[in-house]
Motif scaffolding. Structure first.
Motif, PDB file in Angstrom:
ATOM      1  N   LEU A 134       0.832  -1.206   0.000  1.00  0.00           N
ATOM      2  CA  LEU A 134       0.000   0.000   0.000  1.00  0.00           C
ATOM      3  C   LEU A 134       0.864   1.253   0.000  1.00  0.00           C
ATOM      4  N   GLN A 174     -11.999   3.265  -8.080  1.00  0.00           N
ATOM      5  CA  GLN A 174     -11.669   2.494  -6.877  1.00  0.00           C
ATOM      6  C   GLN A 174     -11.063   1.142  -7.238  1.00  0.00           C
ATOM      7  N   LEU A 216      -7.103   0.036  -7.486  1.00  0.00           N
ATOM      8  CA  LEU A 216      -6.271  -0.411  -6.369  1.00  0.00           C
ATOM      9  C   LEU A 216      -5.904  -1.888  -6.516  1.00  0.00           C
TER      10      LEU A 216
END
Length: 138
Positions: free
Chosen positions: A68, A119, A122
């Motif tokens: 991340l 979204q 990711l």
């Protein structure tokens, strides 16, 4: 087309995150569902994948955290997205049944069922990063 076993895996991981149920309880619950469209092979795949994710959850979560962006923690990610990433990371790191690129595509498609295209980005971002680090990106 997304594998029904993978979609059910994501649903089970989400439910596990929301409840105190363990893998075996979820396997029993999912196998008793009347609306399950899994054939025998898909059911066995679902069970093996769920058990695998649970067995390697700490390693999967560690890889997720390191993949991340700086300042982000896995706990901050939406639970459905976290389930998708956990499932995909497990397959890339521990299950070598299909190429990583196909795994990434499957989980990107699943994410598209729940999230906007923005979204959804990711998923391939995290999964490709980990696949490259693991030497599994074709």
């Amino acid at each position: 087309m997304t594998s029904p076993a993978r979609l059910q895996l994501v649903q089970a991981l989400y439910q596990m995150d929301m409840t105190a149920l363990d893998a075996e309880e979820l396997i029993n619950e999912f196998s008793e569902r009347e609306d399950s469209d899994l054939n025998e092979i898909e059911r066995e795949s679902f069970e093996a994948l769920l058990r695998g994710v649970v067995e390697h959850l700490s390693e999967v979560d560690s890889k997720l955290g390191s993949a991340l962006a700086e300042g982000w923690r896995a706990e901050r990610i939406d639970r459905t997205m976290r389930a998708i990433l956990r499932a995909g990371l497990y397959e890339i790191l521990f299950s070598r049944l299909i190429p990583a690129s196909k795994t990434i595509g499957e989980y990107r498609e699943i994410a598209g069922s729940f999230f906007s295209p923005k979204q959804t980005r990711l998923v391939p971002g995290v999964l490709e990063r980990v696949a490259r680090e693991a030497g599994r990106y074709e």
